[in-house]
Design an enzyme around this catalytic site. Structure first.
Site, mmCIF file in Angstrom:
data_model
loop_
_atom_site.group_PDB
_atom_site.id
_atom_site.type_symbol
_atom_site.label_atom_id
_atom_site.label_comp_id
_atom_site.label_asym_id
_atom_site.label_seq_id
_atom_site.Cartn_x
_atom_site.Cartn_y
_atom_site.Cartn_z
ATOM 1 N N GLY A 42 41.587 9.887 63.488
ATOM 2 C CA GLY A 42 42.015 10.337 62.152
ATOM 3 C C GLY A 42 40.868 10.044 61.197
ATOM 4 N N THR A 80 41.870 -2.813 64.093
ATOM 5 C CA THR A 80 42.119 -2.866 62.639
ATOM 6 C C THR A 80 43.300 -1.954 62.307
ATOM 7 O OG1 THR A 80 40.482 -1.105 62.353
ATOM 8 C CG2 THR A 80 39.737 -3.341 61.909
ATOM 9 N N SER A 81 44.095 -1.560 63.325
ATOM 10 C CA SER A 81 45.193 -0.614 63.067
ATOM 11 C C SER A 81 46.500 -1.381 62.809
ATOM 12 C CB SER A 81 45.328 0.384 64.222
ATOM 13 O OG SER A 81 45.663 -0.263 65.435
ATOM 14 N N ARG A 82 47.283 -1.581 63.842
ATOM 15 C CA ARG A 82 48.494 -2.389 63.724
ATOM 16 C C ARG A 82 48.576 -3.284 64.960
ATOM 17 N NH1 ARG A 82 48.484 -1.578 59.039
ATOM 18 N NH2 ARG A 82 50.107 -0.606 57.769
ATOM 19 N N GLU A 94 52.458 -10.700 63.132
ATOM 20 C CA GLU A 94 51.748 -11.138 61.937
ATOM 21 C C GLU A 94 52.639 -11.907 60.964
ATOM 22 O OE1 GLU A 94 49.042 -7.831 61.250
ATOM 23 O OE2 GLU A 94 49.377 -8.236 59.131
ATOM 24 N N HIS A 137 44.136 -9.599 58.267
ATOM 25 C CA HIS A 137 44.555 -8.258 57.840
ATOM 26 C C HIS A 137 43.926 -7.871 56.491
ATOM 27 C CE1 HIS A 137 47.932 -5.044 58.239
ATOM 28 N NE2 HIS A 137 46.874 -4.545 57.635
HETATM 29 C C1 DGY Z 1 47.506 -0.057 55.307
HETATM 30 O O1 DGY Z 1 47.338 0.512 54.242
HETATM 31 O O2 DGY Z 1 48.252 0.377 56.169
HETATM 32 C C2 DGY Z 1 46.739 -1.308 55.511
HETATM 33 O O3 DGY Z 1 47.018 -1.918 56.713
HETATM 34 C C3 DGY Z 1 46.963 -2.263 54.357
HETATM 35 O O4 DGY Z 1 45.771 -2.862 54.131
#
Ligand code: DGY
Length: 350
Positions: free
Chosen positions: A175, A256-258, A287, A305
């Site tokens: 994306g 760095t996603s979820r 988390e 995060h």
């Molecule tokens: C989001 O916008 O989804 C980020 O994880 C928040 O920083």
């Protein structure tokens, strides 16, 4: 930046703002002061001013008389919240990922939900790349050793890391953020593989110098695997024991996603048993809790995060949330509406 904020308020100025004047809104996180000051001019604002998540009981209580909500990723906005929110019409989420919101329930209750896409792309891509460099060059370990007085002499084999330039980067989820990571990687002359639900146009692939690969090939060939998918039923535990067994023993996983996209216990075991080279994590499965033992490992860099955590980006996210909130509360379709089905249940202008 200030001009941009003024522009948002100017665009929706006068009659729009006047219409919105008597509206009551709840802001569940501590937003930049410049945004709060503007919000307070237009609404009756109830806000969580502490730099920590808004407590569930407080949310359930405070939502009762509110017309609008600016929510954070730490709020679990579910059916119970919507049941209490009899006046709520518009919910502007401060974030791009909205897996913490029951969108179906919001739609049934006639509540429009928006998010903040685009504005956090570069900040998040930067952080993913910072993690790539940090794990490969052992930046955090080296910093710790230097602070602790363990830098007593230079030596040829001291704290050797791995080169990033020229290596293969596998991007899962191409994306906007995945593409921004690919653009940075081009500067490091990396070979870029990507896996995505659908293949992007050939001209885009050429521009990014990215080759499509199925997940198995991407895992086998990559020196770095970076995750950029949203959290859905399909992506939960996308990366687990089997996937780690396919990765190179020298490869690094970057997330760095979820958090729940990765089976964190399986990741811990892969790191402990050196099945992979290391990991750079900004997000966690439960988390802010970490899988026991994770923090003791030296081959993982752990961040709290902060993917979108730059002042510039947080101001842009807040401005975008406010723009959506104002639109929704003045009967217009919010520009970043995520549940367009709500238009059938609400009185927003289509
Ligand atoms: C989001 O916008 O989804 C980020 O994880 C928040 O920083």
């Amino acid at each position: 930046m200030y001009i941009f904020i003024r522009y948002v308020f100017f665009q929706y100025n006068c009659s729009t703002i006047v219409m919105a004047m008597n509206k009551r809104i709840l802001v569940t996180g501590h937003l930049p002061e410049v945004i709060m000051a503007e919000l307070e001019k237009a609404f009756h604002v109830d806000a969580n001013i502490e730099d920590k998540p808004f407590e569930r009981q407080k949310l359930l209580h405070a939502i009762k008389d509110k017309d609008g909500l600016i929510s954070m990723i730490t709020d679990n906005v579910d059916e119970e919240v919507f049941d209490r929110a009899s006046r709520l019409k518009m919910m502007a989420h401060f974030g791009v990922g909205y897996n913490n919101i029951d969108i179906k329930a919001a739609t049934t209750h006639g509540i429009a939900v928006s998010n903040t896409p685009g504005v956090l792309t570069d900040a998040t891509a930067e952080l993913a790349f910072a993690l790539i460099l940090a794990v490969a060059r052992r930046v955090v370990e080296c910093d710790r050793a230097t602070r602790e007085g363990r830098f007593r002499y230079w030596a040829p084999m001291l704290f050797l890391g791995r080169e990033v330039t020229g290596k293969t980067l596998g991007i899962i989820g191409l994306g906007e953020i995945g593409k921004a990571v690919a653009r940075i990687a081009k500067g490091f002359k990396m070979r870029i593989l990507y896996n995505n639900r659908s293949r992007i146009e050939a001209s885009k692939e050429k521009e990014l110098m990215a080759e499509y690969a199925d997940l198995q090939k991407l895992l086998v060939d990559s020196d770095f695997v970076s995750l950029h998918v949203p959290l859905t039923g399909e992506t939960r535990h996308l990366i687990g024991k089997e996937e780690f067994s396919r990765m190179k023993p020298t490869a690094y996983l970057i997330n760095t996603s979820r958090g729940p996209v990765v089976d964190e216990q399986a990741l811990f075991e892969a790191l402990l048993n050196r099945k992979i080279g290391g990991a750079g994590l900004d997000v966690y499965e439960n988390e802010p809790a970490l899988t026991p033992g994770l923090r003791e490992l030296s081959n993982v860099v752990l961040l709290p995060h902060t993917g979108s955590g730059t002042l510039e980006t947080r101001i842009k996210m807040a401005s975008m949330a406010v723009e959506n909130l104002i639109a929704g509360l003045s009967g217009k379709v919010p520009p970043n509406l995520v549940n367009p089905e709500v238009l059938q249940h609400s009185c927003l202008n289509k």
